[in-house]
Design an enzyme around this catalytic site. Structure first.
Site, PDB file in Angstrom:
ATOM      1  N   ASP A   1      -3.197  -2.710  -5.344  1.00 30.17           N
ATOM      2  CA  ASP A   1      -4.456  -3.045  -6.026  1.00 30.17           C
ATOM      3  C   ASP A   1      -4.142  -3.819  -7.302  1.00 30.17           C
ATOM      4  O   ASP A   1      -3.516  -3.281  -8.211  1.00 30.17           O
ATOM      5  CB  ASP A   1      -5.199  -1.732  -6.330  1.00 30.17           C
ATOM      6  CG  ASP A   1      -6.405  -1.955  -7.226  1.00 30.17           C
ATOM      7  OD1 ASP A   1      -6.904  -3.101  -7.275  1.00 30.17           O
ATOM      8  OD2 ASP A   1      -6.840  -0.980  -7.871  1.00 30.17           O
TER       9      ASP A   1
ATOM     10  N   ASN B 126      -6.446  -5.376  -9.411  1.00 29.48           N
ATOM     11  CA  ASN B 126      -7.447  -5.438 -10.484  1.00 29.48           C
ATOM     12  C   ASN B 126      -7.969  -4.070 -10.915  1.00 29.48           C
ATOM     13  O   ASN B 126      -8.969  -3.963 -11.604  1.00 29.48           O
ATOM     14  CB  ASN B 126      -8.608  -6.349 -10.078  1.00 29.48           C
ATOM     15  CG  ASN B 126      -9.331  -5.816  -8.854  1.00 29.48           C
ATOM     16  OD1 ASN B 126      -8.860  -4.867  -8.205  1.00 29.48           O
ATOM     17  ND2 ASN B 126     -10.458  -6.411  -8.530  1.00 29.48           N
TER      18      ASN B 126
ATOM     19  N   ASP C 290      -9.453  -1.546  -9.384  1.00 27.68           N
ATOM     20  CA  ASP C 290     -10.684  -0.892  -8.910  1.00 27.68           C
ATOM     21  C   ASP C 290     -10.383   0.207  -7.889  1.00 27.68           C
ATOM     22  O   ASP C 290     -11.286   0.770  -7.282  1.00 27.68           O
ATOM     23  CB  ASP C 290     -11.672  -1.919  -8.329  1.00 27.68           C
ATOM     24  CG  ASP C 290     -11.122  -2.624  -7.088  1.00 27.68           C
ATOM     25  OD1 ASP C 290      -9.941  -2.393  -6.739  1.00 27.68           O
ATOM     26  OD2 ASP C 290     -11.865  -3.398  -6.471  1.00 27.68           O
TER      27      ASP C 290
ATOM     28  N   ASP D 275      -5.922  -5.201  -2.522  1.00 28.96           N
ATOM     29  CA  ASP D 275      -6.533  -6.526  -2.386  1.00 28.96           C
ATOM     30  C   ASP D 275      -5.471  -7.588  -2.104  1.00 28.96           C
ATOM     31  O   ASP D 275      -4.266  -7.295  -2.092  1.00 28.96           O
ATOM     32  CB  ASP D 275      -7.336  -6.867  -3.642  1.00 28.96           C
ATOM     33  CG  ASP D 275      -6.553  -6.546  -4.914  1.00 28.96           C
ATOM     34  OD1 ASP D 275      -5.415  -7.035  -5.033  1.00 28.96           O
ATOM     35  OD2 ASP D 275      -7.064  -5.785  -5.776  1.00 28.96           O
TER      36      ASP D 275
ATOM     37  N   ASP E  34      -6.516 -10.024  11.755  1.00 29.52           N
ATOM     38  CA  ASP E  34      -7.166  -9.164  12.735  1.00 29.52           C
ATOM     39  C   ASP E  34      -8.416  -9.893  13.226  1.00 29.52           C
ATOM     40  O   ASP E  34      -9.208 -10.381  12.419  1.00 29.52           O
ATOM     41  CB  ASP E  34      -7.557  -7.829  12.072  1.00 29.52           C
ATOM     42  CG  ASP E  34      -7.363  -6.645  12.989  1.00 29.52           C
ATOM     43  OD1 ASP E  34      -7.855  -6.726  14.133  1.00 29.52           O
ATOM     44  OD2 ASP E  34      -6.745  -5.659  12.579  1.00 29.52           O
TER      45      ASP E  34
ATOM     46  N   ASP F 187      -8.617  -7.061  18.277  1.00 30.88           N
ATOM     47  CA  ASP F 187      -9.156  -5.705  18.307  1.00 30.88           C
ATOM     48  C   ASP F 187      -9.828  -5.441  19.660  1.00 30.88           C
ATOM     49  O   ASP F 187     -10.549  -6.295  20.176  1.00 30.88           O
ATOM     50  CB  ASP F 187     -10.200  -5.619  17.182  1.00 30.88           C
ATOM     51  CG  ASP F 187     -10.660  -4.213  16.887  1.00 30.88           C
ATOM     52  OD1 ASP F 187      -9.818  -3.376  16.531  1.00 30.88           O
ATOM     53  OD2 ASP F 187     -11.875  -3.953  17.007  1.00 30.88           O
TER      54      ASP F 187
ATOM     55  N   GLU G 289      -4.982  -5.404  21.281  1.00 35.35           N
ATOM     56  CA  GLU G 289      -5.027  -3.942  21.314  1.00 35.35           C
ATOM     57  C   GLU G 289      -5.639  -3.530  22.644  1.00 35.35           C
ATOM     58  O   GLU G 289      -6.817  -3.784  22.896  1.00 35.35           O
ATOM     59  CB  GLU G 289      -5.899  -3.415  20.166  1.00 35.35           C
ATOM     60  CG  GLU G 289      -5.948  -1.900  20.144  1.00 35.35           C
ATOM     61  CD  GLU G 289      -7.130  -1.333  19.350  1.00 35.35           C
ATOM     62  OE1 GLU G 289      -7.033  -0.190  18.910  1.00 35.35           O
ATOM     63  OE2 GLU G 289      -8.145  -2.032  19.194  1.00 35.35           O
TER      64      GLU G 289
ATOM     65  N   HIS H  53      -2.800   2.166  11.914  1.00 36.16           N
ATOM     66  CA  HIS H  53      -3.878   2.723  11.089  1.00 36.16           C
ATOM     67  C   HIS H  53      -4.836   3.647  11.843  1.00 36.16           C
ATOM     68  O   HIS H  53      -5.745   4.207  11.237  1.00 36.16           O
ATOM     69  CB  HIS H  53      -4.655   1.566  10.459  1.00 36.16           C
ATOM     70  CG  HIS H  53      -5.408   0.767  11.487  1.00 36.16           C
ATOM     71  ND1 HIS H  53      -4.760   0.025  12.458  1.00 36.16           N
ATOM     72  CD2 HIS H  53      -6.733   0.626  11.729  1.00 36.16           C
ATOM     73  CE1 HIS H  53      -5.664  -0.547  13.228  1.00 36.16           C
ATOM     74  NE2 HIS H  53      -6.856  -0.199  12.815  1.00 36.16           N
ATOM     75  N   ASP H  54      -4.681   3.739  13.156  1.00 37.79           N
ATOM     76  CA  ASP H  54      -5.566   4.615  13.940  1.00 37.79           C
ATOM     77  C   ASP H  54      -4.866   5.902  14.364  1.00 37.79           C
ATOM     78  O   ASP H  54      -5.495   6.780  14.956  1.00 37.79           O
ATOM     79  CB  ASP H  54      -6.020   3.895  15.221  1.00 37.79           C
ATOM     80  CG  ASP H  54      -6.959   2.746  14.931  1.00 37.79           C
ATOM     81  OD1 ASP H  54      -7.737   2.840  13.962  1.00 37.79           O
ATOM     82  OD2 ASP H  54      -6.916   1.747  15.681  1.00 37.79           O
TER      83      ASP H  54
HETATM   84  C1  GLC Z   1      -9.805  -0.675  16.932  1.00 39.17           C
HETATM   85  C2  GLC Z   1      -9.301  -0.553  15.530  1.00 39.17           C
HETATM   86  C3  GLC Z   1      -9.996   0.600  14.881  1.00 39.17           C
HETATM   87  C4  GLC Z   1     -11.473   0.327  14.860  1.00 39.17           C
HETATM   88  C5  GLC Z   1     -11.993   0.038  16.268  1.00 39.17           C
HETATM   89  C6  GLC Z   1     -13.361  -0.555  16.236  1.00 39.17           C
HETATM   90  O1  GLC Z   1      -9.452   0.414  17.716  1.00 39.17           O
HETATM   91  O2  GLC Z   1      -7.918  -0.460  15.507  1.00 39.17           O
HETATM   92  O3  GLC Z   1      -9.518   0.841  13.587  1.00 39.17           O
HETATM   93  O4  GLC Z   1     -12.141   1.418  14.321  1.00 39.17           O
HETATM   94  O5  GLC Z   1     -11.182  -0.883  16.944  1.00 39.17           O
HETATM   95  O6  GLC Z   1     -13.316  -1.869  15.784  1.00 39.17           O
HETATM   96 CA    CA Z   2      -8.576  -4.148  -6.043  1.00 37.58          CA
END
Ligand code: GLC
Ligand code: CA
Length: 543
Positions: free
Chosen positions: A18, A20, A22, A26, A99, A200, A262, A327-328
């Protein structure tokens, strides 16, 4: 083809750095950390970054709900900063992968606002609208994030379809204007110099035209969604023609723009690779994510089976890839956690990822052994966590702010971050680990530099070996006449690996690298009986 030799590092932009104050990561923050990633002697040494979505978004699903495809969300910066990021990344030989979330938009996207405004609107058909049948939704399809996938619109008296939250209406990919608009947007980013895309939920784009019900009671899972067999709302054949034209678009640009999709295939947890998304002749995606490792227990035979089945499923010309965390998912450090054995296991996992044939996808923080930590109920951000609490508290735990140093807020920010800091950040951060020769971070750096300078690791074939003890994962990597032997001891005990005499020519064998700091690089390794210390990983060179 850079993407075959590259190691990709996924950044979850909200949580990386980050600039700035907040509390939210970013683009400027990422720019300031590029030196950490590549381009100077102390860098980690990754070749590409994949950024989770940074487009304007109401952030219901933290960017996976896009309201403008051709801009940057103010929380992350602006287009000027993004262009600077591209330039600075390229200067350091880092490719930038964006993405691409084009199965659905946000319900705040102007296209949907128009579409929703009336049945006669010219964008009505850009989304999937259906009449009620006897006062009910047109079929039994479920939303992956809970409930029925059909949302009633009181004003126009029809349902719209959303595969995820109701704030994420699905685009109607059967409408040629949708395709045209999306492809135009893709060109916009390619023209700007973006090197590739992560697509995605690419297997969701096309739904059954007749809207047939999915068979039920197929699988037991957490969500009602899981019990259905998703044969009509996913993986429809027509998606492949879209991907063929998408690939043509990428190919029309110079610089070898890449794509990775994905694709989770049925049943959940199926370790099979979705090879059909590579196309018939590598004419669709460059890669479909291979999620097999997400389901492997800590057992060398499970990993071996996953690698063997992937290698077998790939069609000629299709390129493998590997992922342990994203991240999932629950981070692999959590999945393989075992007290003081955890970090030794992480070294083995890293050596595995970075010595296999195929593109490794790393997830920010895995290089320092950043742990998952559950977020208290009132701090949950993830819509999935809000929906399923307390059975499941969501994906926030694997999205915590990156730990850079021991200062307040871990050098991530100067104010309270959007998700809680990792409790261990004072001990477990980049600065501390960079200074310790035997840290996990330095193991990653070493392995990345070995991979980078080795054609065998980047391009060679793989030959899996048997280990009757069931404790070691062993394979050769072979390129032209050169070979490396990789041995990974999955156990907290000394083991002996016996190399079958038929598998090795009579040459000198020297140690290129070992996770055991007691050993000396360049040490001669005597064949055929090789002793490994507990959790030792070795790369042995045949001269
Ligand atoms: C994919 C992404 C996930 C998102 C989902 C809906 O599985 O990796 O994070 O919530 O698609 O877009
Ligand atoms: Ca920021």
């Amino acid at each position: 083809m850079w993407w075959k030799e590259a190691v990709v590092y996924q950044i979850y932009p909200r949580s990386f750095a980050d600039s700035n104050g907040d509390g939210i990561g970013d683009l400027q923050g990422i720019i300031e950390k590029l030196d950490y990633l590549n381009g100077n002697p102390d860098s980690l040494g990754v070749d590409a970054i994949w950024l989770s979505p940074i487009y304007p978004s109401p952030m219901v699903d933290f960017g996976y709900d896009i309201s403008d495809y051709e801009d940057i969300d103010p929380v992350f910066g602006d287009l000027k900063t993004f262009k600077k990021l591209l330039k600075e990344a390229h200067k350091r030989n880092i490719k930038v992968i964006m993405d691409l979330v084009i199965n659905h938009t946000s319900d705040q996207h102007p296209w949907f606002i128009e579409s929703r405004s009336s049945k006669k609107n010219k964008k009505r058909d850009w989304y999937i609208w259906e009449d009620a049948i006897d006062g009910k939704p047109p079929n039994n399809w479920m939303g992956a994030f809970g409930g029925n996938a059909w949302e009633w619109d009181e004003k126009t008296k029809q349902y719209y379809y959303h595969g995820f939250t109701k704030e994420q209406p699905d685009l109607n990919w059967r409408n040629p204007e949708v395709k045209k608009a999306i492809f135009k947007m893709i060109s916009y980013w390619l023209d700007m110099g973006v090197d590739g895309f992560r697509l995605d939920v690419v297997n969701y784009y096309i739904k059954d035209k007749k809207l047939r019900d999915n068979p039920k009671d197929y699988f037991k899972g957490l969500r009602p969604y899981d019990i259905q067999h998703h044969i009509y709302d996913r993986d429809r054949p027509k998606v492949h023609s879209i991907l063929k034209s998408f690939r043509k678009l990428l190919n029309s640009y110079d610089g070898d723009r890449m794509s990775v999709g994905e694709v989770f295939i049925e049943p959940p947890g199926n370790p099979k690779l979705a090879t059909s998304y590579y196309g018939d002749n590598s004419d669709e995606l460059h890669m479909a994510f291979n999620f097999a490792f997400l389901y492997c227990k800590w057992d060398p035979n499970k990993f071996k089976a996953a690698i063997a089945s992937l290698e077998q499923e790939l069609k000629p010309g299709d390129w493998p890839n590997y992922t342990l965390s994203n991240h999932d998912q629950i981070r692999h450090i959590k999945r393989y956690e075992k007290g003081i054995e955890t970090i030794p296991r992480m070294r083995i996992a890293a050596m595995l990822m970075l010595t296999l044939r195929g593109t490794p996808f790393l997830y920010y923080g895995e290089e320092i052994g950043m742990e998952d930590q559950s977020v208290p109920k009132d701090e949950i951000q993830d819509p999935l966590g809000k929906m399923y609490w307390p059975i499941f508290n969501g994906r926030d735990k694997s999205r915590l702010p990156m730990c850079w140093n021991a200062s307040e807020y871990a050098g991530f920010s100067t104010s309270k971050p959007w998700l809680p800091m990792n409790k261990n950040y004072k001990k477990n951060n980049v600065e501390v680990e960079a200074a310790k020769p035997d840290s996990l971070l330095n193991t990653y750096k070493k392995l990345l530099s070995i991979r980078r300078s080795s054609e065998i690791l980047q391009k060679g074939d793989i030959r899996l070996l048997d280990d009757p003890s069931g404790k070691v994962l062993a394979y050769f990597r072979i390129y032209k006449k050169n070979r490396l032997l990789i041995l990974l001891n999955f156990k907290n005990e000394k083991v002996q690996f016996d190399l079958d005499k038929h598998t090795h020519p009579k040459t000198k064998t020297i140690l290129l690298y070992s996770t055991d700091m007691q050993r000396l690089e360049g040490e001669t390794i005597k064949l055929p009986h090789i002793r490994l210390s507990s959790y030792e990983g070795m790369i042995i060179k045949f001269e």
